[in-house]
Design a protein around this motif. Structure first.
Motif, short mmCIF file in Angstrom:
data_model
loop_
_atom_site.label_atom_id
_atom_site.label_comp_id
_atom_site.label_asym_id
_atom_site.label_seq_id
_atom_site.Cartn_x
_atom_site.Cartn_y
_atom_site.Cartn_z
N GLY A 113 0.94 -1.17 0.02
CA GLY A 113 0.20 -0.18 0.00
C GLY A 113 1.01 1.26 0.20
O GLY A 113 0.41 2.43 -0.56
N ILE A 114 1.55 1.08 0.60
CA ILE A 114 2.61 2.28 0.67
C ILE A 114 3.74 2.92 -0.36
O ILE A 114 3.29 4.03 -0.91
N VAL A 115 4.09 1.76 -1.32
CA VAL A 115 4.94 1.47 -2.84
C VAL A 115 3.93 2.72 -3.25
O VAL A 115 3.99 3.27 -4.51
N VAL A 116 2.34 1.32 -3.29
CA VAL A 116 1.22 2.29 -4.79
C VAL A 116 1.21 3.76 -4.45
O VAL A 116 0.75 4.48 -5.45
N PHE A 117 1.06 4.03 -2.95
CA PHE A 117 0.88 5.58 -2.98
C PHE A 117 1.25 6.10 -2.64
O PHE A 117 1.37 7.38 -3.76
N PHE A 118 3.09 6.04 -3.10
CA PHE A 118 3.85 6.98 -3.09
C PHE A 118 4.25 6.97 -4.81
O PHE A 118 4.10 8.85 -5.74
N LEU A 119 3.48 6.02 -5.49
CA LEU A 119 3.73 6.19 -6.99
C LEU A 119 2.13 6.80 -7.35
O LEU A 119 2.20 7.78 -8.44
N MET A 120 1.62 6.70 -6.59
CA MET A 120 -0.27 7.20 -7.14
C MET A 120 -0.16 9.41 -7.16
O MET A 120 -0.75 9.87 -7.15
N VAL A 132 -5.75 8.60 1.95
CA VAL A 132 -5.37 8.11 3.05
C VAL A 132 -6.52 7.45 3.58
O VAL A 132 -5.93 6.10 3.91
N ILE A 133 -7.82 8.20 4.18
CA ILE A 133 -8.62 7.42 4.90
C ILE A 133 -9.23 6.26 4.09
O ILE A 133 -9.89 5.50 4.89
N MET A 134 -9.49 6.01 3.18
CA MET A 134 -10.08 5.26 1.69
C MET A 134 -8.58 4.11 1.58
O MET A 134 -9.51 2.73 1.57
N GLY A 135 -7.66 4.47 1.98
CA GLY A 135 -6.61 3.40 1.59
C GLY A 135 -6.48 2.47 3.13
O GLY A 135 -6.35 0.95 2.90
N MET A 136 -6.61 3.52 4.30
CA MET A 136 -6.86 2.80 5.46
C MET A 136 -7.57 1.86 5.36
O MET A 136 -7.44 0.66 6.03
N MET A 137 -8.93 2.23 5.06
CA MET A 137 -10.37 1.40 5.19
C MET A 137 -10.08 0.04 4.37
O MET A 137 -10.13 -1.41 5.04
N LEU A 138 -9.55 0.20 2.73
CA LEU A 138 -9.37 -0.79 2.19
C LEU A 138 -8.60 -2.00 2.72
O LEU A 138 -8.72 -2.94 2.45
N LEU A 139 -7.37 -1.15 3.25
CA LEU A 139 -6.21 -1.99 4.10
C LEU A 139 -7.04 -3.64 4.85
O LEU A 139 -6.20 -4.44 4.84
N GLN A 140 -7.43 -2.52 5.89
CA GLN A 140 -7.64 -3.72 6.29
C GLN A 140 -8.62 -4.42 6.24
O GLN A 140 -9.15 -5.51 6.52
N LEU A 141 -10.09 -4.38 5.17
CA LEU A 141 -10.64 -5.07 5.29
C LEU A 141 -9.78 -6.09 3.82
O LEU A 141 -10.02 -7.29 4.10
N ASN A 142 -8.78 -5.39 3.05
CA ASN A 142 -7.89 -6.83 2.48
C ASN A 142 -7.68 -7.94 3.34
O ASN A 142 -7.32 -9.04 3.68
N TRP A 143 -7.24 -6.96 4.70
CA TRP A 143 -6.45 -7.53 5.44
C TRP A 143 -7.41 -8.82 6.57
O TRP A 143 -6.71 -10.00 7.12
N ALA A 144 -8.61 -8.36 7.17
CA ALA A 144 -9.44 -9.29 7.45
C ALA A 144 -10.36 -10.83 6.36
O ALA A 144 -10.49 -11.75 6.79
N ALA A 145 -10.39 -10.32 5.16
CA ALA A 145 -10.33 -11.23 4.30
C ALA A 145 -9.59 -12.21 4.11
O ALA A 145 -9.57 -13.25 4.11
N GLY A 146 -7.98 -11.43 4.11
CA GLY A 146 -7.30 -13.14 3.36
C GLY A 146 -6.79 -13.60 4.81
O GLY A 146 -6.47 -14.58 4.89
N GLU A 147 -7.01 -12.93 5.68
CA GLU A 147 -7.02 -13.44 7.47
C GLU A 147 -8.07 -14.62 7.47
O GLU A 147 -7.61 -15.61 8.00
N VAL A 148 -9.35 -14.87 6.94
CA VAL A 148 -10.45 -15.62 6.53
C VAL A 148 -10.00 -16.67 5.60
O VAL A 148 -9.67 -17.34 6.16
N TRP A 149 -8.79 -16.10 4.47
CA TRP A 149 -8.17 -17.17 3.47
C TRP A 149 -7.74 -17.75 4.31
O TRP A 149 -7.81 -19.47 4.41
N LEU A 150 -6.42 -18.00 4.77
CA LEU A 150 -5.60 -18.56 5.44
C LEU A 150 -5.98 -19.69 7.39
O LEU A 150 -5.88 -20.23 6.76
N PHE A 151 -7.27 -19.03 7.20
CA PHE A 151 -7.70 -19.61 8.86
C PHE A 151 -8.80 -20.75 7.80
O PHE A 151 -8.68 -21.75 9.06
N THR A 152 -9.11 -20.89 6.70
CA THR A 152 -10.47 -21.81 6.54
C THR A 152 -9.91 -22.08 5.24
O THR A 152 -9.80 -23.60 5.07
N ASP A 153 -9.11 -21.86 4.51
CA ASP A 153 -8.21 -22.09 3.36
C ASP A 153 -9.12 -23.23 2.18
O ASP A 153 -9.05 -23.87 2.09
#
Length: 207
Positions: A113-120, A132-153
């Protein structure tokens, strides 16, 4: 299968109407697409849990945001609605988790996210705070969905994770296309990926 095709067709008509400046028709077919996703979610024979309610709320709030955006009304409410919709989606994923958190995933997402932010950054310098606000919200959304994927596979959880990443991509394209530099076929790419993201997130509880 026919239900998904109907959602896609309705979404395509909405995009085409928006490109032709037929905003009321675009809003009507966008509403139809999102409502069909809600109906598909709740028309299953199986019992649904708390996650389904959060996804339903996310779809309805996102629908409000979409219509405000298409009709170009209440920009602050429109932005707040997008944030609220993403928060509902992330809550639907967080409620599925129990146990330890995999910390390398948010670290990796944050680094990307930081790399993409500075590129944009040169393209969105006037939109720093909302991005920044939208990015933080989307980051934690990606994190939550990724955690579910790693947990349930499971395939369903992977589809959900890819759906949140697609939603992030759509938001990034929107920021560049609307506020800095138009992208060729940008409206079709943005709206198409946006509807695909909502469909994939909904599909986590259907497939």
């Amino acid at each position: 299968m026919w239900s998904w095709l109907s959602v896609a067709l309705s979404g395509f008509i909405s995009i085409s109407a928006s490109e032709s400046n037929q905003n009321k028709q675009a809003a009507a077919f966008k509403t139809l697409s999102m409502v069909m996703l809600v109906v598909m979610l709740w028309s299953q024979g199986t019992s649904l849990g708390l996650s389904a309610w959060w996804i339903t709320l996310g779809l309805l709030i996102s629908l409000l945001a979409d219509n405000l955006y298409i009709l170009n009304k209440q920009k602050k409410l429109c932005f707040a609605s997008y944030i609220a919709g993403q928060l509902c989606y992330s809550t639907s994923f967080w409620t599925q988790l129990s146990g330890e958190i995999v910390w390398w995933l948010p670290a990796m997402l944050l680094a990307i996210g930081i790399v993409v932010f500075f590129l944009m950054l040169p393209k969105i310098d006037k939109l720093l705070f909302p991005v920044v606000i939208m990015g933080m919200m989307l980051l934690q959304l990606n994190w939550a969905a990724g955690e579910v994927w790693l947990f349930t596979d499971t395939t369903a959880s992977l589809v959900g994770f890819l759906g949140t990443l697609t939603l992030t991509l759509s938001a990034a394209l929107l920021a560049v296309h609307d506020y800095r530099h138009p992208i060729a076929y940008g409206r079709y790419l943005i709206s198409g990926s946006y509807l695909l993201a909502h469909s994939m997130i909904t599909a986590t509880l259907i497939i």
